[in-house]
Design an enzyme around this catalytic site. Structure first.
Site, short mmCIF file in Angstrom:
data_model
loop_
_atom_site.label_atom_id
_atom_site.label_comp_id
_atom_site.label_asym_id
_atom_site.label_seq_id
_atom_site.Cartn_x
_atom_site.Cartn_y
_atom_site.Cartn_z
N ASN A 35 0.85 -1.21 0.00
CA ASN A 35 0.00 0.00 0.00
C ASN A 35 0.88 1.26 0.00
O ASN A 35 0.56 2.25 0.65
CB ASN A 35 -0.93 -0.04 1.23
CG ASN A 35 -2.02 1.00 1.15
OD1 ASN A 35 -2.42 1.44 0.07
ND2 ASN A 35 -2.50 1.44 2.31
N SER A 124 -4.25 2.02 17.47
CA SER A 124 -5.26 2.97 16.97
C SER A 124 -6.29 3.24 18.04
O SER A 124 -6.63 2.35 18.84
CB SER A 124 -5.95 2.35 15.75
OG SER A 124 -7.10 3.08 15.42
N TYR A 148 -10.17 -5.23 11.28
CA TYR A 148 -8.98 -4.37 11.32
C TYR A 148 -8.71 -3.92 12.77
O TYR A 148 -7.60 -4.06 13.29
CB TYR A 148 -9.16 -3.14 10.41
CG TYR A 148 -8.35 -1.95 10.86
CD1 TYR A 148 -6.96 -1.93 10.66
CD2 TYR A 148 -8.94 -0.89 11.53
CE1 TYR A 148 -6.21 -0.86 11.13
CE2 TYR A 148 -8.19 0.18 11.99
CZ TYR A 148 -6.82 0.19 11.79
OH TYR A 148 -6.08 1.23 12.27
N LYS A 152 -5.57 -4.79 15.83
CA LYS A 152 -4.83 -3.84 16.69
C LYS A 152 -4.97 -4.25 18.16
O LYS A 152 -4.00 -4.27 18.92
CB LYS A 152 -5.34 -2.41 16.48
CG LYS A 152 -5.07 -1.83 15.10
CD LYS A 152 -3.58 -1.65 14.83
CE LYS A 152 -3.28 -1.08 13.46
NZ LYS A 152 -1.86 -1.14 13.10
C1 UD1 Z 1 -11.45 5.38 10.62
C2 UD1 Z 1 -11.71 3.96 11.01
C3 UD1 Z 1 -10.80 3.58 12.14
C4 UD1 Z 1 -9.34 3.81 11.73
C5 UD1 Z 1 -9.17 5.26 11.31
C6 UD1 Z 1 -7.76 5.54 10.80
C7 UD1 Z 1 -14.05 3.50 10.43
C8 UD1 Z 1 -15.41 3.21 10.97
N1 UD1 Z 1 -13.11 3.80 11.35
O1 UD1 Z 1 -11.72 6.24 11.72
O2 UD1 Z 1 -11.01 2.23 12.48
O3 UD1 Z 1 -8.48 3.51 12.81
O4 UD1 Z 1 -10.08 5.56 10.27
O5 UD1 Z 1 -7.56 5.00 9.53
O6 UD1 Z 1 -13.81 3.46 9.24
N2 UD1 Z 1 -16.57 11.05 7.08
C9 UD1 Z 1 -17.47 11.62 6.19
N3 UD1 Z 1 -17.28 11.40 4.86
C10 UD1 Z 1 -16.26 10.64 4.36
C11 UD1 Z 1 -15.34 10.05 5.28
C12 UD1 Z 1 -15.56 10.26 6.62
O7 UD1 Z 1 -18.40 12.32 6.60
O8 UD1 Z 1 -16.17 10.46 3.13
C13 UD1 Z 1 -16.73 11.32 8.53
C14 UD1 Z 1 -16.89 10.08 9.41
O9 UD1 Z 1 -18.25 9.76 9.55
C15 UD1 Z 1 -16.25 10.56 10.72
C16 UD1 Z 1 -15.15 11.51 10.26
O10 UD1 Z 1 -15.52 11.91 8.94
O11 UD1 Z 1 -17.17 11.29 11.48
C17 UD1 Z 1 -13.77 10.87 10.20
O12 UD1 Z 1 -13.83 9.68 9.43
P1 UD1 Z 1 -12.52 8.86 9.03
O13 UD1 Z 1 -11.51 9.78 8.47
O14 UD1 Z 1 -12.95 7.71 8.17
O15 UD1 Z 1 -11.94 8.35 10.41
P2 UD1 Z 1 -12.66 7.47 11.57
O16 UD1 Z 1 -14.00 7.00 11.17
O17 UD1 Z 1 -12.55 8.23 12.82
#
Ligand code: UD1
Length: 336
Positions: A35, A124, A148, A152
């Site tokens: 990756n 994490s 995943y 961890k």
């Molecule tokens: C995610 C993973 C977590 C991982 C971390 C680091 C999930 C459920 N959790 O965390 O296990 O350790 O990444 O890689 O995937 N959001 C949007 N639109 C998007 C993407 C995200 O609204 O297209 C929102 C999400 O709902 C959240 C926030 O942005 O509220 C952050 O999301 P994200 O960056 O994916 O991180 P986590 O969900 O915190």
């Protein structure tokens, strides 16, 4: 004496290699490029003006990995290598358990054989699960919602058991909150190989015109504006946290977990607006259904890392959005 960095070509690994070289550590990177891209190694050299040893190898190949231990005098390992796509881990759990867990056990067996017992592990905040109340503290009960995250949590337990069995082991479990941003040079940054799952890489791809609009996953959470709140941390601050953790494990024994975050929560819409304002670009978005497994709020209690690692974050959300955009704008197709 050298520091072995597994997954050193990845997003957090590469930023940590830069900080280690700046502090004059001798660095050995091992990565299988599952990756990441070779180009990142050139970029690290360009930023630091320093060289380091590099092996293309998977942790699953014990013989190949053993050569690295034979050929070098390794003092400690910073272990980043692992698969990290949440959705894929639900579809292919065995791929995740094999790579992340067996890879780690293979690495730890060799560490034992070559008496290398200092370890900094890339964990994490996902291990805090869905049932704890913010701010998350290291003493809270752990649980996970996907394979995943479970890898961890299991690896934390394996390292815990090993450090009970052998008092010479010295381990730091680093629980990252949400790393974003990039090196200020714009030469290294996050380069997802597929459609980004995480918010910031998706947002920067919208900003650069690769994707039409951002989907905001839900606006009815119990948060100030209804969108999810996370503890975003600049990847360079995070990388510096690894240096502090390394210094600690090199000078003590035992095992400790540390939250690496800022301690502050930022909502999805706050992050979008700050990105737009700081960078002068528009981010079209629409509110869609919440994503399964997401929690309303996640942010760290950072007092333990501050007290025991003498580390705290310095960079702000403005720095994070500026550096994320600087990286994406200069490298619209990542390292390609
Ligand atoms: C995610 C993973 C977590 C991982 C971390 C680091 C999930 C459920 N959790 O965390 O296990 O350790 O990444 O890689 O995937 N959001 C949007 N639109 C998007 C993407 C995200 O609204 O297209 C929102 C999400 O709902 C959240 C926030 O942005 O509220 C952050 O999301 P994200 O960056 O994916 O991180 P986590 O969900 O915190």
């Amino acid at each position: 004496m050298s520091i072995l960095i597994t997954g050193g070509a990845g997003y957090i690994g590469s930023h940590t290699v830069v900080e280690l070289l700046k502090k004059n550590f001798e660095v050995i990177v091992v990565d299988d490029f599952s990756n990441s891209k070779h180009e990142v190694l050139n970029r690290i050299k360009k930023i630091t003006g320093k060289s380091f040893t590099f092996y293309e190898e998977t942790l699953l190949n014990k013989e190949g990995l053993e050569n690295i231990f034979k050929e070098n005098n390794i003092e400690a390992v910073i272990h980043f290598a692992g698969y990290k796509a949440v959705g894929e881990s639900v579809e292919k759990p065995l791929k995740y358990y094999r790579n992340n867990i067996i890879g780690t056990i293979t690495l730890m067996e060799l560490m034992n054989e070559y008496a290398v017992k200092n370890m900094v592990f890339s964990s994490s905040a996902t291990v805090y699960g869905m049932n704890n109340v913010v701010p998350f503290k290291e003493t809270m009960p752990l649980s996970t919602t996907n394979p995943y995250g479970t890898t961890k949590m299991f690896i934390e337990q394996i390292l815990q058991d090993q450090s009970i069995a052998d008092k010479d082991w010295s381990t730091a479990l680093l629980r990252y909150f949400n790393p974003i941003g990039a090196h200020e040079s714009g030469l290294i940054g996050e380069d997802p190989s597929e459609v980004p799952n995480n918010l910031m890489p998706y947002l920067t791809q919208v900003a650069v015109g690769k994707r039409a609009k951002l989907s905001v996953f839900g606006d009815t959470y119990k948060t100030p504006d209804g969108t999810g709140v996370r503890d975003y941390i600049h990847v360079v601050d995070l990388a510096k946290g690894h240096i502090q953790a390394l210094e600690k494990v090199l000078h003590s024994t035992g095992i400790e977990a540390y939250n690496l975050g800022t301690g502050k929560g930022t909502s999805v819409l706050d992050l979008v607006r700050t990105f737009e304002k700081e960078n002068g670009v528009d981010i079209p978005y629409e509110i869609v259904e919440p994503r399964a497994g997401d929690i309303a709020s996640s942010y760290a209690d950072v007092s333990k890392a501050k007290e025991e690692l003498n580390w705290e974050t310095k960079l702000t959300i403005d720095d994070m959005v500026r550096d994320s955009w600087n990286w994406q704008k200069n490298n619209p197709n990542g390292y390609e």
